[in-house]
Structure formats: C-alpha cells, structure tokens
Design a protein around this motif. Structure first.
Motif, short mmCIF file in Angstrom:
data_model
loop_
_atom_site.label_atom_id
_atom_site.label_comp_id
_atom_site.label_asym_id
_atom_site.label_seq_id
_atom_site.Cartn_x
_atom_site.Cartn_y
_atom_site.Cartn_z
N ILE A 87 5.81 5.34 -0.65
CA ILE A 87 6.49 4.52 0.35
C ILE A 87 6.58 5.32 1.64
CG2 ILE A 87 7.87 3.09 -1.24
CD1 ILE A 87 10.22 4.99 -0.65
N LEU A 131 5.69 -0.12 1.93
CA LEU A 131 5.12 0.23 0.63
C LEU A 131 3.68 0.68 0.87
CD1 LEU A 131 6.25 -3.00 -1.29
CD2 LEU A 131 7.60 -0.95 -0.72
N HIS A 151 0.18 6.06 -4.91
CA HIS A 151 1.15 5.06 -4.46
C HIS A 151 2.37 5.77 -3.89
CE1 HIS A 151 -1.29 2.07 -6.41
NE2 HIS A 151 -0.46 1.12 -6.03
N GLY A 202 -3.53 -0.45 1.04
CA GLY A 202 -3.01 -0.64 2.39
C GLY A 202 -1.51 -0.47 2.45
N VAL A 203 -0.97 -0.96 3.55
CA VAL A 203 0.45 -0.77 3.86
C VAL A 203 1.13 -2.14 3.87
CG1 VAL A 203 2.07 0.04 5.62
CG2 VAL A 203 -0.10 1.25 5.26
N VAL A 204 2.26 -2.25 3.20
CA VAL A 204 3.07 -3.47 3.26
C VAL A 204 4.38 -3.12 3.97
CG1 VAL A 204 4.18 -5.34 1.98
CG2 VAL A 204 2.09 -4.26 1.06
N PRO A 205 4.49 -3.48 5.26
CA PRO A 205 5.72 -3.11 6.00
C PRO A 205 6.90 -3.96 5.54
CG PRO A 205 3.90 -3.76 7.48
CD PRO A 205 3.52 -4.20 6.11
N LEU A 206 8.05 -3.34 5.43
CA LEU A 206 9.28 -4.08 5.12
C LEU A 206 9.89 -4.59 6.41
CD1 LEU A 206 8.86 -2.73 2.37
CD2 LEU A 206 11.34 -2.57 2.19
N LEU A 236 0.21 1.14 -0.92
CA LEU A 236 -0.57 0.84 -2.12
C LEU A 236 -1.92 1.54 -2.02
CD1 LEU A 236 1.66 -1.35 -2.14
CD2 LEU A 236 -0.02 -2.87 -3.20
N ALA A 237 -2.12 2.50 -2.90
CA ALA A 237 -3.38 3.27 -2.89
C ALA A 237 -4.30 2.74 -3.98
CB ALA A 237 -3.06 4.74 -3.12
N VAL A 282 13.75 2.69 3.75
CA VAL A 282 12.39 2.43 3.24
C VAL A 282 11.70 1.55 4.27
CG1 VAL A 282 11.03 1.45 1.37
CG2 VAL A 282 13.20 2.57 0.86
#
Lengths: 227, 227
Positions: free
Chosen positions: A114, A103, A112, A197-201, A105-106, A100
């Motif tokens: 990943i 994340l 939504h 937006g995008v939440v990078p892990l 998030l739309a 993964v």
C-alpha cells in the motif's frame, strides 16, 4: 558585523534515534518537521500505545497539536490518563498515525503493498495540570477535528474541565515513514498476464446533517462548506 | 430422542476479560464475533503494539484473517517479527483497528466527538513455522487487501518465502467499541446559536491506474471494477 549574532533558525528536522531509525526500508523514513506536522494534522485519530502489567495496550483516540506538542484528552477515569497522572516522571507512550493512500497490486503476491504515510512518536506523556494549558489544549483538540470550530462552540465549563484529563507528549523522538509511487515488480515477472497497478483511495465528506433541534436560523458555517 | 446429542453451535461472542471491558462508555463495547470480523475485514492496516526495552512501540502494518486467527507478515529482519521468533511462549501484543465514520459537532466543545468502530485484540503472537500455514496466511494477507487477488498473482517463491516472517494472533481476548448516532448536547445548550450535526466521512476508490508495463491485452479484472 563584529558582535552581531546571526539569527538562529530552529531545526527543520527531528534528530534520528535508535528507536526512530527503521530496520527496513530506511529510504522510506523522514524526519522533516513540516512533513510530520502535515501527516499528524490530517489524521482524526491516533493510536496511543502504553504498557499495562507488562503487556502493550493500543487505543484509538482523538488528539490535537500545538507547535511541537501533542495533546490527548479523555475522562479522568480512563486508564492511560489515570496512569499518566500517577507516573513519575511520565508514562512511556508511543503515538502513531497512519494514512492509507492507495493499494498497490503487483504481478507477484510478494510485491503487493500500500501507499501510506505514517508518523510514530516515542516519549513520555505528562499530565497537564496548568488550567490555562489545559484550556488551550482542549481548544486544539476541537480545532484538530474542524479548524476554527473551537471559537464557534460553548467552551468547557468548570464541571466539564474537572471531568477531563489532558496529557501532553512533546515531539522529540519522531519519524515519518512513507511509500509513494507505483508497482515494483521483479523484471522477470513483467510479462505475466496479471493486471498490476495502483488503486487510489478516495477521501472526502458527505453533506453535513444538521441536528434536528438546531436553534431557528442556525446556518451551516462556512468552515464546513469548505471541507 | 434419548442418546441423541444436539449439535453444539460455536459461541457467537468473545468472553469479556479484565482487559476488554472498558473503564468508560461500557455501552459502546461489543463482543459479537460477526461485528468484530466485519470491522477487521474492512481495514487495510492495523496498529500492532508490542513492548521493547520496557517501552511501547506501535507500528502500522497489513494483516489478514482466517476464521479466528489474524496473520501479520514482514521482513524476517523487522523488529516485532524477530522478537516474536525469540519469544517463549509468544510475544505479548495488542492489535487495534479503527474506522472513523463521521465527525460529531456539538454545540458544546465538550460533546464534540467522532463516530467510529474499533477492534482491540490482546494476546500472544506466535511465529508461523509450518510452511503450509505460512503459504495460506500470505494468501489471506493479499486477499485482505483485494478479495480474490491471491489467485490472480504469482505466488511467493522459495526465496521470497524465506525472506518473509509471518506471525499469528488468535482472536480470544477481543472487543469492539462503537459510537454511532448524532449529537448528544446538554438540554440547556440546545438553544445556543452554534450549528451542530454530523459530518459523514466518504470512503471510496478513484479509478485504478494500470502499471505502464502491463503485458499486452491485460484487462482490468472484474474484482477491481466492483470496488
């Protein structure tokens, strides 16, 4: 020149099959060998599926790769390994690896998602009975966790080898699936007030913690400093 | 007092079954509901196993949890969801979640391992046909990725609901398995010159990246600042 054979390059992609062509988002599928190898090599565990009494079983397990062959090991008493030893010609398995990456998030709940990279391998698993193949496979399993590590540890002795079963699964029927990029909202949703937006892990390592009983003078090896 | 019933607390553990008692390392198994819920809730994806034409298939997928029920969603055209809709009484599945917490480097190749927490759920998956249960399940799926997010996004509309299938799997036949702690080398290996210890895996998030087309004035929500 007449009579001279062009060298044949090995194929760079797996041949799609009914099982490896997805029913949805076919644009996310890839059969590229280099990509598949990279996704496999980055993973610490795979999820190994097999059928027991007609029902599926999915277990996490360590694995190793040598070229186009994956190896899984375990106690000779563990179910999938025992079942492989008894299966003729081999045990039908599905081995899956997933990362993964972010994340997504739309603005709409529906979009939504990943960002991920996964590899699914279908095939028959075979018990490894050749002692030399077993030894090399066990090295590959250790080196899969930390490259170079097998040369810096005590190899398995006879008793340990006898207690360990190894199965092999060849990379033939294989696909990767990936989602990359950003948010895919519907045009009519773009003006909605929800953050999207995008939440990078983030992935990494904390400082290695040496065993309290290390032999005097034992230093942290270079291959761990570069993790 | 005579005639007064003591309130009955719900059981805090799952009942072990033949499928959830491991053949090896039984000391690593747990049936504690709180622990199982925590392992499930921390995971972004599960690996869902089912049987197709006699062979196992293992696919990574998002999921949500409401109490003792897990929900998986997907396109109405996807194989496991279509198969669940056609299965009577339900589709036998195995849903597995795994976290890798640390690498364990032992002096001996044999004792190399990882610290992990996994949950394996066996059971029958059922198609969710009640519109209200489906709506609540889809909220749970979004909130599983980012708690609180479903309230801050546009809910699915009729067309999206119709295109989405949801299946449910009750938490009955469930076990967790964990390895924690340090290196377990053999006493006779302790003096070997190989470094041994624990390499913890770091998990976290990088800074969220807003979609280029965000509506003017859209701020990063608090629930992302606390990730």
């Amino acid at each position: 020149m007449q009579g001279t054979k062009e060298p044949t390059s090995p194929p760079t992609a797996y041949t799609p099959s009914d099982r490896t062509v997805p029913t949805r988002s076919p644009d996310r599928a890839s059969y590229d060998k280099e990509l598949v190898h990279a996704v496999l090599d980055e993973a610490y565990v795979c999820h190994l599926g097999f059928v027991r009494d007609g029902a599926p079983v999915v277990l996490p397990t360590l694995f190793g790769r040598i070229g186009e062959t994956l190896y899984v090991h375990g106690s000779t008493g563990s179910r999938p390994l025992r079942m492989t030893g008894q299966a003729d010609p081999g045990l039908p398995v599905c081995l899956t690896v997933t990362h993964v990456d972010a994340l997504i998030l739309a603005r709409s709940a529906f979009h939504h998602s990943i960002n991920y990279r996964s590899v699914v391998v279908h095939g028959l698993a075979y018990d490894v009975t050749d002692p030399e193949e077993k030894r090399v496979a066990l090295d590959a399993l250790v080196d899969h966790v930390v490259p170079g590590r097998s040369a810096d540890s005590r190899p398995a002795n006879k008793k340990e080898l006898a207690a360990t079963a190894v199965i092999r699964l060849d990379l033939n029927e294989v696909s990767a699936k990936l989602r990359t990029g950003g948010v895919n909202d519907e045009p009519e949703d773009l003006a909605l007030p929800h953050w999207a937006g995008v939440v990078p892990l983030r992935k990494g390592y904390d400082a290695p913690v040496g065993d309290p009983g290390l032999a005097p003078g034992t230093e942290l090896p270079d291959y761990l400093g570069s993790l």
